[in-house]
Every structure is written in structure tokens, then in C-alpha cells.
Design an enzyme around this catalytic site. Structure first.
Site, PDB file in Angstrom:
ATOM      1  N   LYS A  30      26.040  15.364 -15.407  1.00 37.67           N
ATOM      2  CA  LYS A  30      25.765  14.203 -16.249  1.00 37.67           C
ATOM      3  C   LYS A  30      24.385  14.339 -16.856  1.00 37.67           C
ATOM      4  O   LYS A  30      23.458  14.634 -16.117  1.00 37.67           O
ATOM      5  CB  LYS A  30      25.855  12.942 -15.380  1.00 37.67           C
ATOM      6  CG  LYS A  30      25.529  11.668 -16.103  1.00 37.67           C
ATOM      7  CD  LYS A  30      25.490  10.520 -15.138  1.00 37.67           C
ATOM      8  CE  LYS A  30      24.985   9.319 -15.906  1.00 37.67           C
ATOM      9  NZ  LYS A  30      24.617   8.230 -15.074  1.00 37.67           N
ATOM     10  N   LYS A  63      22.428  15.464 -12.002  1.00 38.55           N
ATOM     11  CA  LYS A  63      22.184  14.389 -12.963  1.00 38.55           C
ATOM     12  C   LYS A  63      20.778  14.538 -13.519  1.00 38.55           C
ATOM     13  O   LYS A  63      19.805  14.594 -12.765  1.00 38.55           O
ATOM     14  CB  LYS A  63      22.348  13.043 -12.262  1.00 38.55           C
ATOM     15  CG  LYS A  63      22.057  11.845 -13.166  1.00 38.55           C
ATOM     16  CD  LYS A  63      22.421  10.543 -12.465  1.00 38.55           C
ATOM     17  CE  LYS A  63      22.017   9.341 -13.275  1.00 38.55           C
ATOM     18  NZ  LYS A  63      22.352   8.077 -12.617  1.00 38.55           N
TER      19      LYS A  63
END
Ligand code: PBG
Ligand code: ZN
Length: 321
Positions: free
Chosen positions: A247, A194
């Protein structure tokens, strides 16, 4: 003269026959934001079509989601009170626990995934408890609390835990906590890679989770780093993650491909708030064909190697599939 590569593009049926990847309604997880109250369905201006909902409205929403063929949601909670340690996240009657319990009671067939983090619950908006000396999140103190929060989710009936805080060792700590509490059957979908991304801006409006000072760069990743991105996911696999994730999605499709090639685990992408809002705003301005751009974006995730797509577009896409 038709040459070989164009010959297969002439007949529409043949085009379908040679299509390499497909988008299916089963690929999607749809995000929902729940808060306390009744009859509340509040649209947030930075994300048209996305709402903060009270639990009763979320239950109605699930009815609609199911009618479109979507079978999985990921829940985010917006608590009434925030404090320095995010106490509401650790309470069996906090917003997430209540939401899971009621949604599962109304829709036992729905896969209810719970996002596991502290940023929505802390008054400072960071993803864990702070180390006053460092002025940022205390990693290991947060691990203990993450394990507790995971057990709260599992007890409430969560079908899968999705830790999003990017703490080192979070998957191992959560796995141990779940196993010890009798939830060894509950999988972990880790937000394993992420990035510290400006694409989360609209989400923080909806979830009311913007940090009150500083940023998340001491725990989320530098967007410039490819090797580290792969390492993050491999580390979570080693710690026992069941599903990995990249992400945001759009600016990171190379990373999706890289991780696809080094891990045999299922891989999710999070098509984040800023990516969604960009298309929405461009559509409003009349500069793109929204539906086509959306579908092209979503198939790109599959082609890059994603198995699962978490997306605010899920409902709109399901209508077209
Ligand atoms: C919480 C969390 C965030 C998102 C998912 N879980 C925000 C953040 O890390 O700041 C972003 C989702 C989106 O932008 O749609 N840690
Ligand atoms: Zn967080």
C-alpha cells in the site's frame, strides 16, 4: 505481412484466449466508512462516490454491493469521541464493534474485514499511543492495545483482522491475543508493506484521521526503499500473517512483484484514496476515459502479482465485469 506477435492480436476471440491475467469480481474488497447515527450518508468532496454512513445505511449499501457480486468489505470506524489512547476502539460497544455486529446479522454471508488501527480513535491522530519523550508512537505500548482491539473486533464477529498501523511486531502480538481469546481461526491480513504516502490525503478527510502534528514517517515506510519493503513483508509472514499487502498500489507495482516472488502467501494491494480521486477528478475535468483507465489500472495490479484488490472502484468495476 503479419508477423508472429501481431497474428494473435487480430481475432478478438484469440486475443481473449491468450490473455494472461484476469480481473474478477471475487478479487475485490470494498472499503466502507461507518459512523454513529441513523439515515446518514454523507459524501466527502475529496472522494466523489465515497460516503460516511451510519450503520443502517451501511447495511443497505451491503445489499447493493452483494447484488453486484462483491462479497467482501473492509470497515473503517469514525468514532464520536476521540482521546489520547483511542478508548472507543477498545470498547465492545464502539462504532466498529456495533457496525460489525449489525452488518453480520443482516448479511451473514458477507466477508467482513476490519481495519485495525488507532489513528481514527486518537485525538492526536497517530496510529498508537504516544511516548511523550519521543514525541511519536510508543511501539510496544501500542502492541498491547492492538491485541485488545483485535479481540474486540473478533468478538463482534469480524471475519478477518487487517492491522494497518505499521508497528514492529504487530502481527505476532495480534496473533497471540486472538489465539489466547479463542479466535485462532480468524486470519490476519497485514498491511505488511505500507509507505508514508501523500496518496492517503483524501482518506484522512473521509476517516477524519489526519495527524494533528507531525507525520507518520517514524512508523510508515520511506517510499525510496525497496529492500526494506520486502523485509517488512517477510517479517510479517514470519510473525504469522495469513495475507500480505502493499500500500499504496500504483507507484509501488515493482514492490508488489518483488514480494510476489519471495513469498508464497496471498498478496493484496490497496488501491488508495488518492489514486481513486486522481481518476475521479481527471474524469470530471474531461481529460480521461474514466472506465477504461480504471480497468487498465486494476488489471495492472493483477499483472504485477496481486491476488486481492482493495479498491473504492470495486462497485464501478464490478458493473463492467
Ligand atoms: C489507517 C489507514 C490509512 C489508510 C488505510 N488505513 C491512512 C493512513 O495510514 O494514514 C489509507 C487508505 C486510503 O488512502 O485509501 N492507518
Ligand atoms: Zn493508522
Amino acid at each position: 505481412m503479419f508477423r508472429r506477435l501481431r497474428r494473435l492480436r487480430l481475432h478478438p476471440v484469440l486475443r481473449d484466449l491468450v490473455q494472461e491475467v484476469h480481473l474478477r469480481v471475487d478479487d475485490f474488497i470494498y472499503p466502507l466508512f461507518v459512523r454513529s447515527g441513523e439515515g446518514i450518508k454523507k459524501e466527502v468532496s475529496s472522494m466523489p462516490g465515497v460516503y460516511q454512513m451510519s450503520i443502517d445505511e451501511a447495511i443497505k449499501e451491503c445489499e447493493e454491493i452483494k447484488s453486484l457480486g462483491i462479497k467482501a468489505i473492509i470497515l473503517f470506524g469514525i468514532p464520536d469521541v476521540k482521546d489520547s489512547v483511542g478508548s472507543e476502539a477498545l470498547c465492545d460497544h464502539g462504532i466498529i464493534a456495533e457496525a460489525v455486529r449489525h452488518i453480520k446479522a443482516a448479511h451473514p454471508d458477507m466477508l467482513v474485514v476490519t481495519d485495525l488501527c488507532f489513528c481514527e480513535y486518537t485525538d492526536h491522530g497517530h496510529c498508537g499511543v504516544l511516548d511523550p519523550k519521543l514525541g511519536t508512537v510508543d511501539n510496544d505500548a501500542t502492541l498491547t492495545l492492538l491485541a485488545k482491539q483485535a479481540v474486540v473486533h473478533a468478538k463482534a464477529g469480524s471475519d478477518m483482522i487487517a492491522p494497518s498501523g505499521m508497528m514492529d511486531g504487530m502481527v505476532a502480538a495480534i496473533r497471540a491475543g486472538l489465539d489466547e481469546a479463542g479466535f485462532s481461526h480468524i486470519p490476519i491480513m497485514s498491511y505488511s508493506t505500507k509507505f508514508a504516502s501523500a496518496y492517503y490525503g483524501p482518506f484522512r478527510d473521509v476517516a477524519e484521521s489526519a495527524p494533528s502534528f507531525g507525520d507518520r514517517r517514524s512508523y510508515q515506510m520511506n517510499p525510496a526503499n525497496r529492500r526494506e519493503a520486502i523485509l517488512e513483508s517477510i517479517e510479517d509472514e514470519t510473525e504469522g500473517a495469513d495475507i500480505l499487502m502493499v500500500k499504496p498500489a500504483l507507484a509501488y507495482l515493482d514492490i508488489v512483484r518483488d514480494i510476489r516472488e519471495v513469498s508464497m502467501l496471498p498478496l493484496a494491494v490497496y488501491n488508495v484514496s488518492g489514486e481513486y480521486s486522481m481518476l475521479k477528478m481527471a474524469a470530471k475535468a474531461g481529460v480521461i476515459d474514466y472506465e477504461r483507465v480504471m480497468m487498465e489500472t486494476l488489471i495492472g495490479f493483477k499483472r504485477a502479482g496481486a491476488d486481492i484488490i482493495i479498491s473504492y472502484h470495486a462497485k464501478e468495476a464490478a458493473k463492467l465485469l
